[in-house]
Design an enzyme around this catalytic site. Structure first.
Site, PDB file in Angstrom:
ATOM      1  N   LYS A 155       0.874  -1.174   0.000  1.00  0.00           N
ATOM      2  CA  LYS A 155       0.000   0.000   0.000  1.00  0.00           C
ATOM      3  C   LYS A 155       0.909   1.222   0.000  1.00  0.00           C
ATOM      4  CE  LYS A 155      -2.446   3.334   2.532  1.00  0.00           C
ATOM      5  NZ  LYS A 155      -2.027   4.385   1.560  1.00  0.00           N
ATOM      6  N   GLU A 229      10.247   1.519  10.182  1.00  0.00           N
ATOM      7  CA  GLU A 229      11.235   2.577   9.993  1.00  0.00           C
ATOM      8  C   GLU A 229      10.465   3.878  10.077  1.00  0.00           C
ATOM      9  OE1 GLU A 229      12.875   5.601   8.800  1.00  0.00           O
ATOM     10  OE2 GLU A 229      12.756   4.786   6.774  1.00  0.00           O
ATOM     11  N   CYS A 263      13.739  11.085   6.485  1.00  0.00           N
ATOM     12  CA  CYS A 263      13.826  10.691   7.893  1.00  0.00           C
ATOM     13  C   CYS A 263      15.256  10.786   8.397  1.00  0.00           C
ATOM     14  CB  CYS A 263      13.269   9.277   8.082  1.00  0.00           C
ATOM     15  SG  CYS A 263      13.946   8.077   6.916  1.00  0.00           S
TER      16      CYS A 263
END
Length: 456
Positions: A155, A229, A263
């Site tokens: 997804k 993560e 990130c």
């Protein structure tokens, strides 16, 4: 429409896609399970390698085509989009080449009998992936697991649907059988349905803390392994013996790459007092040189944020930080005269521990600047964060850098460099940045059955 391409440069809706209904979702789940049971798990490494190697070659042949979709949907500078495509192809090739050796049987030295640990696939895996690196993120998940003999369903983020479909078509063209890789345009409720389904054996997510908590809870309830993560607020430590020009160069690339939407972007700049003023002056000068514009134009150096909502969120964080005592050194506002979601490169300082910004992740071109008296204070500040993904240490004494790195509570530390991602470097964090690893030999070990076979 939940899945929609909206160009962040001009706000124009490009294309929309319908969610699939529950009946179609059931068909796709059934097809994935059938592919695993009847086809993919029985393929040898050479047959799987042929598919991934072909996919890598196709990505390189069509670098422009794949890159332009990234820039169109989430606004990345076109040169950086091209870099993402090439890195994704390299990851496909890396696992195609090394998977067999990574998963080779391990003979054990036992007191009695013969024993070996063999690695076998576990089945259908489900991944929930973010928008900021539309191909790289899904390749990190798909490549090792496909080579391990698992099949994957993904997804993707709702604002990069054309990238999601392009990758699914890529693997199909490369020779992957139906059901080996499946893109899912599904709702949040359907995400829960997929995790609950008995055919799904494990779940991986890259995204926010909130999404990670929801997915991990759902997976745990179903006794399914998960990897996460999540976010990061990486410290960028500059010690008094650092090469200042090199530190500033990496500070700029570490904060401004992908418009700061990573990130592992450098977010908290912690500089020892002896270099603090000179570092800040050079850093500010460099950030002032960025020019906003069309990310498809190679002369543009500052791309828009991924959406109007992303800009609104970031501006709100800056305003909140200032209301709690932070000082704006530069920037802090939307760039006027541009239709897209452009944020001025920004530096905030005077951020005390009771300021909400102290514990937050800023997902955009906003740098938090801290000055500290010495190395010990730098390490303490770096560790005073709910996150633990990556970080950097700058010093001309490499052994000192390694010693400092060992004291930082993160999954990754880079000495004299901003964070980088390479196929053979493990990627992942600790604390609120998640658990599990992707890439390198570690990434292919997460979702395999380490089966002991012993002869007495």
């Amino acid at each position: 429409m939940a899945y929609q391409s909206t160009n962040p440069y001009n706000g124009q809706i490009v294309k929309s896609f319908d969610d699939i209904d529950d009946a179609e979702l059931l068909i796709k789940l059934t097809a994935a399970q059938a592919c695993f049971d009847q086809v993919w798990r029985h393929k040898g490494f050479a047959e799987r390698k042929a598919v991934l190697s072909r996919a890598a070659a196709l990505m390189r042949e069509r670098t422009q085509e794949f890159a332009q979709l990234i820039t169109l949907e989430m606004g990345k500078l076109i040169a950086q989009s091209e870099g993402e495509v090439k890195l994704s192809a390299a990851i496909l090739d890396y696992y195609a080449e090394h998977a067999e050796s990574f998963l080779a049987p391990e003979k054990l030295n036992t007191a009695k009998g013969d024993a070996v640990v063999e690695s076998s696939p576990i089945g259908v895996l489900f991944g929930v992936e973010p928008w900021n690196y539309p191909y790289y993120q899904i390749v990190r998940f798909a490549a090792p697991n496909l080579m391990a003999g698992n099949v994957v369903m993904v997804k993707h983020a709702s604002n990069v649907p054309q990238c999601a479909l392009a990758f699914e078509r890529l693997l199909e063209e490369a020779g992957a059988p139906a059901g080996a890789y499946t893109n899912l345009f599904i709702t949040k409720d359907q995400v829960a349905t997929v995790i609950d389904d008995d055919r799904i054996r494990a779940v991986a997510l890259t995204g926010s803390e909130g999404a990670g908590a929801v997915v991990a809870q759902r997976a745990g309830k179903n006794l399914k392994k998960s990897t996460l993560e999540l976010g990061g607020s990486d410290a960028f430590i500059v010690l008094e013996d650092a090469d200042l020009d090199n530190a500033v160069k990496h500070a700029v690339s570490g904060r401004m790459g992908n418009s700061g939407q990573a990130c592992t972007a450098s977010k908290r700049f912690i500089v020892v007092e002896a270099l603090a003023d000179r570092f800040l002056e050079k850093f500010q000068t460099a950030l002032q040189g960025f020019e906003a514009g069309d990310p498809m134009d190679r002369k543009t150096t500052l791309a828009p944020l991924s959406s109007a909502q992303a800009l609104k969120t970031l501006l709100g964080q800056v305003d909140e930080a200032v209301s709690h005592g932070a000082r704006i050194v530069m920037g802090g506002q939307r760039i006027e005269g541009q239709r897209g979601a452009f944020m001025q490169p920004t530096i905030l300082t005077d951020i005390e521990a009771d300021n909400p910004a102290y514990m937050q992740e800023f997902f955009g071109p906003v740098a938090l600047f801290f000055r500290v008296p010495d190395e010990a204070a730098a390490v303490a500040l770096a560790n005073d964060s709910p996150f633990g993904l990556g970080g950097s240490v700058f010093t001309q004494d490499v052994e000192r850098g390694k010693r400092v790195a060992r004291q930082i509570d993160t999954g990754m530390v880079f000495i004299n460099s901003a964070a980088v991602s390479m196929p053979d470097l493990p990627f992942g964090g600790v604390k609120n940045s998640g658990y599990g690893r992707e890439l390198s030999g570690a990434g292919i070990q997460e979702f395999v059955n380490k089966k002991l076979i012993r002869v007495g």
